[in-house]
Design a protein around this motif. Structure first.
Motif, PDB file in Angstrom:
ATOM      1  N   ALA A 120     -46.493-101.116  61.756  1.00  0.00           N
ATOM      2  CA  ALA A 120     -46.360-101.530  63.157  1.00  0.00           C
ATOM      3  C   ALA A 120     -47.521-102.425  63.572  1.00  0.00           C
ATOM      4  O   ALA A 120     -47.333-103.401  64.314  1.00  0.00           O
ATOM      5  CB  ALA A 120     -46.294-100.297  64.056  1.00  0.00           C
ATOM      6  N   ALA A 121     -48.716-102.107  63.097  1.00  0.00           N
ATOM      7  CA  ALA A 121     -49.881-102.941  63.421  1.00  0.00           C
ATOM      8  C   ALA A 121     -49.718-104.333  62.811  1.00  0.00           C
ATOM      9  O   ALA A 121     -49.990-105.345  63.473  1.00  0.00           O
ATOM     10  CB  ALA A 121     -51.157-102.283  62.918  1.00  0.00           C
ATOM     11  N   GLU A 122     -49.274-104.395  61.553  1.00  0.00           N
ATOM     12  CA  GLU A 122     -49.087-105.683  60.892  1.00  0.00           C
ATOM     13  C   GLU A 122     -47.986-106.507  61.565  1.00  0.00           C
ATOM     14  O   GLU A 122     -48.030-107.741  61.547  1.00  0.00           O
ATOM     15  CB  GLU A 122     -48.754-105.476  59.422  1.00  0.00           C
ATOM     16  CG  GLU A 122     -49.946-105.060  58.579  1.00  0.00           C
ATOM     17  CD  GLU A 122     -49.671-105.179  57.090  1.00  0.00           C
ATOM     18  OE1 GLU A 122     -48.494-105.087  56.698  1.00  0.00           O
ATOM     19  OE2 GLU A 122     -50.641-105.363  56.333  1.00  0.00           O
ATOM     20  N   ALA A 123     -47.016-105.826  62.167  1.00  0.00           N
ATOM     21  CA  ALA A 123     -45.927-106.525  62.855  1.00  0.00           C
ATOM     22  C   ALA A 123     -46.347-107.009  64.242  1.00  0.00           C
ATOM     23  O   ALA A 123     -45.554-107.642  64.941  1.00  0.00           O
ATOM     24  CB  ALA A 123     -44.715-105.606  62.965  1.00  0.00           C
ATOM     25  N   GLY A 124     -47.578-106.701  64.644  1.00  0.00           N
ATOM     26  CA  GLY A 124     -48.085-107.156  65.934  1.00  0.00           C
ATOM     27  C   GLY A 124     -47.596-106.367  67.119  1.00  0.00           C
ATOM     28  O   GLY A 124     -47.667-106.846  68.262  1.00  0.00           O
ATOM     29  N   GLU A 125     -47.137-105.137  66.888  1.00  0.00           N
ATOM     30  CA  GLU A 125     -46.535-104.362  67.967  1.00  0.00           C
ATOM     31  C   GLU A 125     -47.530-103.906  69.024  1.00  0.00           C
ATOM     32  O   GLU A 125     -47.124-103.557  70.140  1.00  0.00           O
ATOM     33  CB  GLU A 125     -45.787-103.159  67.387  1.00  0.00           C
ATOM     34  CG  GLU A 125     -44.595-103.550  66.528  1.00  0.00           C
ATOM     35  CD  GLU A 125     -43.826-102.351  65.987  1.00  0.00           C
ATOM     36  OE1 GLU A 125     -44.036-101.229  66.488  1.00  0.00           O
ATOM     37  OE2 GLU A 125     -43.024-102.546  65.063  1.00  0.00           O
ATOM     38  N   ILE A 126     -48.819-103.885  68.706  1.00  0.00           N
ATOM     39  CA  ILE A 126     -49.827-103.533  69.722  1.00  0.00           C
ATOM     40  C   ILE A 126     -50.836-104.667  69.890  1.00  0.00           C
ATOM     41  O   ILE A 126     -51.973-104.444  70.328  1.00  0.00           O
ATOM     42  CB  ILE A 126     -50.556-102.210  69.391  1.00  0.00           C
ATOM     43  CG1 ILE A 126     -51.225-102.296  68.014  1.00  0.00           C
ATOM     44  CG2 ILE A 126     -49.593-101.038  69.476  1.00  0.00           C
ATOM     45  CD1 ILE A 126     -52.232-101.160  67.767  1.00  0.00           C
ATOM     46  N   GLY A 127     -50.434-105.877  69.541  1.00  0.00           N
ATOM     47  CA  GLY A 127     -51.339-107.008  69.670  1.00  0.00           C
ATOM     48  C   GLY A 127     -52.425-106.967  68.610  1.00  0.00           C
ATOM     49  O   GLY A 127     -52.188-106.559  67.470  1.00  0.00           O
ATOM     50  N   LYS A 128     -53.630-107.363  68.983  1.00  0.00           N
ATOM     51  CA  LYS A 128     -54.748-107.375  68.050  1.00  0.00           C
ATOM     52  C   LYS A 128     -55.371-105.990  67.973  1.00  0.00           C
ATOM     53  O   LYS A 128     -55.758-105.412  68.993  1.00  0.00           O
ATOM     54  CB  LYS A 128     -55.817-108.378  68.480  1.00  0.00           C
ATOM     55  CG  LYS A 128     -57.002-108.458  67.514  1.00  0.00           C
ATOM     56  CD  LYS A 128     -58.074-109.405  68.021  1.00  0.00           C
ATOM     57  CE  LYS A 128     -59.197-109.542  66.986  1.00  0.00           C
ATOM     58  NZ  LYS A 128     -59.924-108.275  66.763  1.00  0.00           N
ATOM     59  N   SER A 129     -55.460-105.444  66.765  1.00  0.00           N
ATOM     60  CA  SER A 129     -56.102-104.140  66.591  1.00  0.00           C
ATOM     61  C   SER A 129     -57.571-104.249  66.966  1.00  0.00           C
ATOM     62  O   SER A 129     -58.257-105.210  66.580  1.00  0.00           O
ATOM     63  CB  SER A 129     -55.968-103.667  65.144  1.00  0.00           C
ATOM     64  OG  SER A 129     -54.613-103.486  64.810  1.00  0.00           O
ATOM     65  N   GLU A 130     -58.063-103.242  67.711  1.00  0.00           N
ATOM     66  CA  GLU A 130     -59.441-103.305  68.189  1.00  0.00           C
ATOM     67  C   GLU A 130     -60.274-102.087  67.804  1.00  0.00           C
ATOM     68  O   GLU A 130     -61.458-102.221  67.479  1.00  0.00           O
ATOM     69  CB  GLU A 130     -59.450-103.474  69.715  1.00  0.00           C
ATOM     70  CG  GLU A 130     -58.827-104.781  70.154  1.00  0.00           C
ATOM     71  CD  GLU A 130     -58.677-104.930  71.655  1.00  0.00           C
ATOM     72  OE1 GLU A 130     -58.429-106.059  72.110  1.00  0.00           O
ATOM     73  OE2 GLU A 130     -58.792-103.903  72.371  1.00  0.00           O
ATOM     74  N   MET A 131     -59.665-100.906  67.826  1.00  0.00           N
ATOM     75  CA  MET A 131     -60.450 -99.706  67.504  1.00  0.00           C
ATOM     76  C   MET A 131     -59.567 -98.668  66.800  1.00  0.00           C
ATOM     77  O   MET A 131     -58.498 -98.322  67.287  1.00  0.00           O
ATOM     78  CB  MET A 131     -61.065 -99.085  68.759  1.00  0.00           C
ATOM     79  CG  MET A 131     -61.966 -97.889  68.460  1.00  0.00           C
ATOM     80  SD  MET A 131     -62.970 -97.384  69.874  1.00  0.00           S
ATOM     81  CE  MET A 131     -61.710 -96.889  71.043  1.00  0.00           C
ATOM     82  N   LEU A 132     -60.062 -98.195  65.664  1.00  0.00           N
ATOM     83  CA  LEU A 132     -59.368 -97.175  64.881  1.00  0.00           C
ATOM     84  C   LEU A 132     -60.130 -95.865  64.957  1.00  0.00           C
ATOM     85  O   LEU A 132     -61.362 -95.846  64.868  1.00  0.00           O
ATOM     86  CB  LEU A 132     -59.269 -97.623  63.416  1.00  0.00           C
ATOM     87  CG  LEU A 132     -58.719 -96.606  62.400  1.00  0.00           C
ATOM     88  CD1 LEU A 132     -57.230 -96.355  62.641  1.00  0.00           C
ATOM     89  CD2 LEU A 132     -58.961 -97.096  60.977  1.00  0.00           C
ATOM     90  N   SER A 133     -59.394 -94.772  65.093  1.00  0.00           N
ATOM     91  CA  SER A 133     -59.996 -93.435  65.063  1.00  0.00           C
ATOM     92  C   SER A 133     -59.268 -92.604  64.018  1.00  0.00           C
ATOM     93  O   SER A 133     -58.039 -92.494  64.058  1.00  0.00           O
ATOM     94  CB  SER A 133     -59.885 -92.761  66.432  1.00  0.00           C
ATOM     95  OG  SER A 133     -60.381 -91.439  66.382  1.00  0.00           O
ATOM     96  N   VAL A 134     -60.025 -92.053  63.073  1.00  0.00           N
ATOM     97  CA  VAL A 134     -59.449 -91.223  62.015  1.00  0.00           C
ATOM     98  C   VAL A 134     -60.093 -89.842  62.090  1.00  0.00           C
ATOM     99  O   VAL A 134     -61.319 -89.713  62.028  1.00  0.00           O
ATOM    100  CB  VAL A 134     -59.703 -91.822  60.617  1.00  0.00           C
ATOM    101  CG1 VAL A 134     -59.080 -90.937  59.535  1.00  0.00           C
ATOM    102  CG2 VAL A 134     -59.147 -93.246  60.531  1.00  0.00           C
ATOM    103  N   THR A 135     -59.263 -88.823  62.222  1.00  0.00           N
ATOM    104  CA  THR A 135     -59.725 -87.432  62.259  1.00  0.00           C
ATOM    105  C   THR A 135     -59.252 -86.719  61.009  1.00  0.00           C
ATOM    106  O   THR A 135     -58.065 -86.761  60.674  1.00  0.00           O
ATOM    107  CB  THR A 135     -59.182 -86.699  63.506  1.00  0.00           C
ATOM    108  OG1 THR A 135     -59.670 -87.345  64.676  1.00  0.00           O
ATOM    109  CG2 THR A 135     -59.606 -85.238  63.515  1.00  0.00           C
TER     110      THR A 135
END
Length: 330
Positions: A133-148
């Protein structure tokens, strides 16, 4: 039909045996382990032969090996298997030493034998959907990732002492997930760690609770949180914030039943540990390996990917020790 030799009959070796034997495109031909009784038991379960590792590597009828042995043997086995012309799927990490892992790449790459590193979480359908979904541009430009990533309980201290530390052993999965979702290496790593779950882990020179911040050349950030103790279960979540929205993958629960009463709403806990949580991902990972071998295409998780994750783990270990950010250069 790919004939496979399984090197390692421990807990993760048994997981892989299920997928090798259960896939129509592969057969489990042989199993080796320093514990010959464990190898014999696992081999008998699937109609395979219990053999020495050297015999498996020398057998031209075996097309591929899956390396599920202790980490300190990984580089040596990758080199030996590729020299023998066999395809390799090796459990993470490539090695406990970044320099040794780089030497392994330098020695194995010229053989042309395909090598895949077992970062199985890339194949989890939910995490893969976030990436797509990120690669398809569904949320625009990725800015911050959080991994738990929280384990339900710490492993024995005897394991901690040979694991290479939390950043190389546990968080390395999350470093690879960050590389996978963000699509590039960060330029710097800053880590802080402490031992508050089990004082014996601290006495062994490791941490059991840690937070790492990754900074990217274009200003993006990623934050990884690890703990060796989450009493409610195996907590595995990813959240990606973009300029036009948010993508998130939540925990897989033991069941989907919830109860709503005047007292409140309750639901099931997350699945208990990685065997329950990631069994489907392991099966998809094995199919991806088979597809790459049969199709002659690049491995979906390369040896270079394994080295990249290990570089972040080494940087985080140094940063946690010095209190300073560490620049990444590969």
């Amino acid at each position: 039909m790919l004939r496979v030799g399984l090197l390692g009959a421990g807990r993760i070796g048994q997981v892989h045996a299920v997928n090798i034997a259960g896939n129509a495109g592969s057969t489990l031909a042989a199993v080796s382990d320093f514990n010959t009784e464990a190898a014999a038991t696992l081999a008998a379960k699937y109609g395979a032969a219990a053999r020495d590792t050297a015999d498996i590597l020398a057998d031209d009828s075996i097309d591929a090996v899956l390396v599920a042995t202790s980490t300190d043997t990984h580089s040596d086995l990758i080199e030996a298997a590729t020299a023998a012309g066999k395809a390799v799927l090796c459990e993470k990490p490539v090695d406990l030493s970044l320099e040794r892992a780089k030497a392994c790449l330098a020695k194995s790459a010229p053989t042309g034998a395909p090598v895949m590193i077992g970062f199985n979480r890339r194949f989890d359908p939910n995490f893969a959907a976030v990436k797509a979904a990120a690669e398809a541009g569904e949320i625009g430009k990725s800015e911050m990732l959080s991994v738990t990533s929280f384990d339900p309980a710490p492993p024995p201290v005897s394991y901690i002492k040979v694991s290479g530390g939390l950043f190389r052993d546990m968080m390395i999965h999350d470093f690879d997930m960050a590389n996978f979702i963000m699509g590039s290496l960060p330029v710097s790593v800053q880590a802080v760690g402490t031992s508050i779950v089990d004082p014996e882990i601290g006495a062994a020179g490791d941490v059991d609770t840690a937070i790492v911040t990754l900074r990217y050349a274009d200003g993006r950030l990623a934050v990884i949180r690890n703990s060796r103790r989450a009493v409610y279960g195996y907590d595995q979540r990813v959240e990606l914030l973009g300029s036009d929205g948010l993508l998130s993958a939540d925990n897989i629960l033991e069941n989907t039943v919830s109860k709503s009463t005047v007292a409140g709403v309750t639901a099931a806990k997350p699945e208990f540990f990685f065997l329950e949580r990631y069994m489907r991902a392991y099966a998809i990972e094995w199919q991806a390996f088979l597809d790459a071998v049969s199709g002659g295409t690049p491995m979906p998780v390369s040896l270079e990917d394994g080295i990249a994750a290990l570089a972040l783990a080494e940087a985080a270990t140094e940063s946690a020790s010095t209190g300073q950010p560490v620049e990444i250069a590969l």
